[in-house]
Design a protein around this motif. Sequence first.
Motif, mmCIF file in Angstrom:
data_model
loop_
_atom_site.group_PDB
_atom_site.id
_atom_site.type_symbol
_atom_site.label_atom_id
_atom_site.label_comp_id
_atom_site.label_asym_id
_atom_site.label_seq_id
_atom_site.Cartn_x
_atom_site.Cartn_y
_atom_site.Cartn_z
ATOM 1 N N VAL A 1 0.738 -1.462 0.232
ATOM 2 C CA VAL A 1 0.137 0.159 0.255
ATOM 3 C C VAL A 1 1.017 1.395 0.067
ATOM 4 N N VAL A 2 0.586 1.981 -0.527
ATOM 5 C CA VAL A 2 0.935 3.609 -0.792
ATOM 6 C C VAL A 2 0.204 4.742 -0.922
ATOM 7 N N ALA A 3 1.027 5.606 -0.635
ATOM 8 C CA ALA A 3 -0.498 6.704 -0.248
ATOM 9 C C ALA A 3 0.475 8.030 -0.779
ATOM 10 N N ASP A 4 -0.856 8.598 -1.893
ATOM 11 C CA ASP A 4 -0.508 10.121 -2.994
ATOM 12 C C ASP A 4 -0.901 11.167 -1.717
ATOM 13 N N ALA A 5 -0.524 12.016 -2.698
ATOM 14 C CA ALA A 5 -0.513 13.095 -1.475
ATOM 15 C C ALA A 5 -1.962 14.184 -1.442
ATOM 16 N N ARG A 6 -3.253 12.940 -2.095
ATOM 17 C CA ARG A 6 -4.174 13.516 -1.942
ATOM 18 C C ARG A 6 -4.647 12.322 -0.131
ATOM 19 N N VAL B 1 2.675 -0.796 5.536
ATOM 20 C CA VAL B 1 2.059 -0.349 5.812
ATOM 21 C C VAL B 1 2.638 1.435 5.197
ATOM 22 N N CYS B 2 1.989 1.976 5.209
ATOM 23 C CA CYS B 2 1.650 3.660 5.135
ATOM 24 C C CYS B 2 0.567 4.214 6.091
ATOM 25 N N GLU B 3 1.183 6.359 5.203
ATOM 26 C CA GLU B 3 0.481 6.963 6.463
ATOM 27 C C GLU B 3 -0.739 7.571 5.144
ATOM 28 N N ALA B 4 -1.861 7.271 5.778
ATOM 29 C CA ALA B 4 -2.567 8.360 4.414
ATOM 30 C C ALA B 4 -4.266 8.880 5.352
ATOM 31 N N SER B 5 -4.752 10.208 5.182
ATOM 32 C CA SER B 5 -5.911 10.330 5.155
ATOM 33 C C SER B 5 -5.937 10.491 7.468
ATOM 34 N N GLY B 6 -4.965 11.038 7.968
ATOM 35 C CA GLY B 6 -4.900 10.646 9.190
ATOM 36 C C GLY B 6 -5.194 9.135 9.731
ATOM 37 N N HIS B 7 -4.678 8.271 8.654
ATOM 38 C CA HIS B 7 -4.508 7.312 9.360
ATOM 39 C C HIS B 7 -2.799 5.935 8.948
ATOM 40 N N LEU B 8 -2.963 4.624 10.277
ATOM 41 C CA LEU B 8 -2.037 3.903 9.678
ATOM 42 C C LEU B 8 -2.595 2.708 9.003
ATOM 43 N N VAL B 9 -2.298 2.829 7.571
ATOM 44 C CA VAL B 9 -2.675 1.420 6.484
ATOM 45 C C VAL B 9 -2.148 1.138 6.565
ATOM 46 N N LEU B 10 -2.261 -0.270 6.324
ATOM 47 C CA LEU B 10 -1.830 -1.575 6.341
ATOM 48 C C LEU B 10 -2.318 -2.596 5.412
ATOM 49 N N GLY B 11 -1.025 -3.201 4.460
ATOM 50 C CA GLY B 11 -1.535 -3.712 3.502
ATOM 51 C C GLY B 11 -1.402 -5.601 3.931
ATOM 52 N N SER B 12 -1.449 -6.225 2.907
ATOM 53 C CA SER B 12 -1.716 -7.786 4.137
ATOM 54 C C SER B 12 -1.350 -8.814 2.199
ATOM 55 N N LEU B 13 -0.377 -9.559 2.085
ATOM 56 C CA LEU B 13 -1.160 -10.268 1.354
ATOM 57 C C LEU B 13 -1.941 -11.577 1.163
ATOM 58 N N TRP B 14 -2.290 -11.998 2.533
ATOM 59 C CA TRP B 14 -3.305 -12.231 3.060
ATOM 60 C C TRP B 14 -4.934 -12.340 2.786
ATOM 61 N N GLU B 15 -5.139 -10.775 3.601
ATOM 62 C CA GLU B 15 -6.534 -10.251 3.219
ATOM 63 C C GLU B 15 -7.268 -9.924 2.220
ATOM 64 N N ARG B 16 -8.459 -9.296 2.615
ATOM 65 C CA ARG B 16 -9.618 -8.881 0.805
ATOM 66 C C ARG B 16 -9.447 -8.096 1.108
ATOM 67 N N GLY B 17 -8.795 -6.987 2.109
ATOM 68 C CA GLY B 17 -9.261 -5.386 2.057
ATOM 69 C C GLY B 17 -7.576 -5.526 3.280
ATOM 70 N N ILE B 18 -7.981 -3.558 3.487
ATOM 71 C CA ILE B 18 -6.684 -3.148 4.104
ATOM 72 C C ILE B 18 -7.644 -2.674 6.049
ATOM 73 N N ALA B 19 -5.860 -2.428 6.093
ATOM 74 C CA ALA B 19 -7.385 -2.030 8.113
ATOM 75 C C ALA B 19 -6.387 -0.638 8.112
#
Length: 320
Positions: free
Chosen positions: A23-28, A294-312
């Motif tokens: 997961v990567v975050a853009d400037a927006r 892991v990345c930071e976006a919109s006030g959250h710490l965003v987690l990605g996963s090879l295992w899951e069907r979504g982000i946390a």
Amino acid sequence: MDRPTALIPRHYVAIGGHGPEDVVADARGRVLAGVEDGRILRIDGLADPRSARVEVLAETGGRPLGLELLPDEALLVCDAERGLLRVDLADGTVRVVADEVEGERLRFASNVVALSDGSVYFTVSSRRYPLDQWIGDIVEHTGTGRLLRLAPGDDTPEVLLEGLQFANGVAASGDESFLVVAETGARRLTRFWLDGPLAGRAEHFAENLPGMPDNIWRGGPDGPIWVSLAGPRVPPLDLLHRAAPPVRRAAARVAVRAPYRPTGSIGVLAVDDTGEVVHHLARNRSRFRMVTSVCEASGHLVLGSLWERGIALCEPPAVK
């Protein structure tokens, strides 16, 4: 290392695809991720996770892993099947940047970073095992990972480092004088100097990490390097890595055939440019498993996963 603070997923955002490995975050504040079926997705509206929107930007025709946003509205993609790709985010066009290294097919490209001078650096996790058998490389401890470089305007990768233990995430220091590479199989971060008297040399940057580092991300030169920990330390695995190669190979053959299920232990680190850990967040019983990015976006710490069907989405740590 200090006692970790709690890493608590507050929201789960289903994205309609399996395995958002990076997961990567853009400037927006939008988050980009690649999923198992080859699609590149963009998730918007994370300020209010209940109304988040998912948009398909492109289809690589392979298996996208590490991503790197470029200043010209393009995206570099490490595709485990097709090599290093460039995606035009305006129209979804996909172009192969590199698919061969020293006469060998480029497979299992893992993570990528682009520097301000136009040079591109990316990793190859294993030359022996494909993505769907990644655990075989971790068990056998092959040391066949690589760090590669593409000079501006070139399409022939140069090998900078070999012998890495499952090379994974890569990020640059704030002044771009060195790179930090995650070695998942060795539970360490390695520094590769680009400038100065040590240019071209590698050294340990942070060792004996509390878990196996995967993708790493830096939001800007003044922020820390965020390190995802895909799994906890496994002491029996540490012992196996000291065994003779035939023993490790035999164990790897068993591992690739056995069903895999990640533990509920998750964690992330943030390190500064001296290798000092400035944040360590962890949770032992998480329903969101196998944090590979892991990345930071919109006030959250965003987690990605090879295992899951979504982000946390998690609460970011307090600034020290």
